[in-house]
Motif scaffolding. Sequence first.
Motif, PDB file in Angstrom:
ATOM      1  N   SER A  29      -0.296  -4.123 -15.816  1.00  0.00           N
ATOM      2  CA  SER A  29       0.994  -3.602 -15.119  1.00  0.00           C
ATOM      3  C   SER A  29       1.913  -3.165 -16.136  1.00  0.00           C
ATOM      4  N   ASN A  64       0.720  -1.189  -0.180  1.00  0.00           N
ATOM      5  CA  ASN A  64       0.012  -0.032  -0.162  1.00  0.00           C
ATOM      6  C   ASN A  64       0.684   1.271  -0.015  1.00  0.00           C
ATOM      7  N   ARG A  92      -0.666  -7.053  -6.063  1.00  0.00           N
ATOM      8  CA  ARG A  92      -1.901  -6.809  -5.658  1.00  0.00           C
ATOM      9  C   ARG A  92      -3.062  -7.138  -6.902  1.00  0.00           C
ATOM     10  N   ARG A 126       2.492   1.714  -3.453  1.00  0.00           N
ATOM     11  CA  ARG A 126       1.410   2.067  -4.452  1.00  0.00           C
ATOM     12  C   ARG A 126       0.943   3.365  -4.468  1.00  0.00           C
ATOM     13  N   SER A 127       1.046   3.836  -3.042  1.00  0.00           N
ATOM     14  CA  SER A 127       0.181   5.224  -2.856  1.00  0.00           C
ATOM     15  C   SER A 127       1.526   6.425  -2.995  1.00  0.00           C
ATOM     16  N   VAL A 143       8.257  -0.676  -7.656  1.00  0.00           N
ATOM     17  CA  VAL A 143       6.878  -0.207  -7.838  1.00  0.00           C
ATOM     18  C   VAL A 143       6.175  -1.675  -8.688  1.00  0.00           C
ATOM     19  N   TYR A 200       2.769  -3.357  -7.559  1.00  0.00           N
ATOM     20  CA  TYR A 200       1.585  -3.415  -8.199  1.00  0.00           C
ATOM     21  C   TYR A 200       1.146  -4.556  -8.492  1.00  0.00           C
TER      22      TYR A 200
END
Length: 220
Positions: free
Chosen positions: A156, A64, A109, A67-68, A102, A106
Amino acid sequence: MFDNVIKFQGQMWQSIGETFVMVGVSIGAAVMLGLPLGTLLFFCRKGQLYENKYLSLLLNSFVNIVRSFPFLLLVVALIPVTRFVVGTAIGTMAATVPLSIVAIAYYSRLVEQSLLEVPKGTIEAALSMGASKLELIVKFMYVEARSGLVLGLTTSTISFISFSTVMGVVGGGGVGDFAIRYGYQRFETEVMIYAILVMIVLVQLVQFTGGTLARLLDKR
């Protein structure tokens, strides 16, 4: 109108090669590390076979946060890590480090989401037949979720291509950097449009290939 496009053809091909390197390494990281991480995320969830709330919290927090995190700021923040891993913070290989991190978060998930769509009966059937943990994952879970896994990797990859366009900040090059340096900064609109068209073609090729493969693998 096309004089400048022809003039910078050599630089364009070099930029395409740099984009392939960055995206290729990030795809490799996504498959080798993101796939098992997403699988672990799935099995550690509440109600799943190997439920572990502490490990689940740790892994979910990592995914999280990455990704954020605004990607450009992440690239800058990871400069010490990049320098430690590849020995430099500048260049195409240096750009692959933040892209790979990343990519792992990514894709993991998306892997978790794909595995959630697998019927619970598949796990129960595999265990009743005496399947080991590895066999359960590889021969049953991945086979059932293969279409979703391919679509997730396709999505992705398109995101990685998009992320690669900003890697000029660390000298990573790529098509996006080409568009800025030879198109926008020189006020050569046709060169910038040419670079944009190349990116559109790359994305469409990836989407078509991934979508076609996912349909062929879909058993439903």
